[in-house]
Motif scaffolding. Sequence first.
Motif, short mmCIF file in Angstrom:
data_model
loop_
_atom_site.label_atom_id
_atom_site.label_comp_id
_atom_site.label_asym_id
_atom_site.label_seq_id
_atom_site.Cartn_x
_atom_site.Cartn_y
_atom_site.Cartn_z
N SER A 71 5.59 50.17 121.97
CA SER A 71 4.16 50.20 122.30
C SER A 71 3.54 48.80 122.23
O SER A 71 2.71 48.45 123.08
CB SER A 71 3.41 51.16 121.38
N SER A 74 4.78 46.86 125.31
CA SER A 74 4.12 47.34 126.53
C SER A 74 2.69 46.83 126.61
O SER A 74 2.24 46.40 127.68
CB SER A 74 4.13 48.87 126.56
N TRP A 75 1.98 46.88 125.50
CA TRP A 75 0.59 46.40 125.50
C TRP A 75 0.54 44.91 125.83
O TRP A 75 -0.26 44.48 126.65
CB TRP A 75 -0.06 46.65 124.14
N ASN A 76 1.41 44.13 125.21
CA ASN A 76 1.43 42.69 125.48
C ASN A 76 1.79 42.38 126.93
O ASN A 76 1.25 41.44 127.52
CB ASN A 76 2.40 41.98 124.52
N ARG A 78 1.18 44.30 129.58
CA ARG A 78 0.01 44.62 130.41
C ARG A 78 -1.09 43.58 130.21
O ARG A 78 -1.76 43.19 131.17
CB ARG A 78 -0.53 46.02 130.08
N TYR A 79 -1.27 43.13 128.99
CA TYR A 79 -2.28 42.11 128.72
C TYR A 79 -1.97 40.83 129.51
O TYR A 79 -2.86 40.23 130.11
CB TYR A 79 -2.36 41.82 127.23
N TRP A 114 -3.78 51.07 132.91
CA TRP A 114 -3.86 50.50 131.57
C TRP A 114 -5.27 49.98 131.29
O TRP A 114 -5.82 50.23 130.21
CB TRP A 114 -2.83 49.37 131.44
N GLN A 118 -7.85 51.10 128.37
CA GLN A 118 -8.43 50.16 127.40
C GLN A 118 -9.94 50.31 127.37
O GLN A 118 -10.56 50.27 126.30
CB GLN A 118 -8.06 48.71 127.76
#
Length: 128
Positions: A71, A74-76, A78-79, A114, A118
């Motif tokens: 997780s 994945s977040w990094n 997308r960021y 995404w 957010q």
Amino acid sequence: WNTRYQELEEYQAEHGNCLVPHKYPPNPALGMWAKTQRREYSVWKNEKGKSSITPERIKLLEQLGFVWDVSITSWNTRYQELREYQAEHGDCLVPTGNRYRYHPNPTLRALGLWVKAQRAEYSVWKSQ
């Protein structure tokens, strides 16, 4: 274990990472195995001695670039994609509406979803 590890090595060589999807159509057993390794690592980390994973296996997986917490990765990812989008377009208004649901660029489609998630999380946090 060794057979799946070899399959993971092949996956990593082909894809450049060890982020095998849980449901990986070409090799469903590999996806489930990777998920099991993450779960066993979590048990090992939190409840020493109560896991089937060993320090040697952990070392082998880490040398291959295995990610324990997908997780965060994945977040990094997308960021970083959002930063690139902002640099190219001058804003963070990634298309998210239904008409973009079938956008031919799967990365842009995923980024839009995404960003939408957010914004929803931010709204929940702000209302608390």
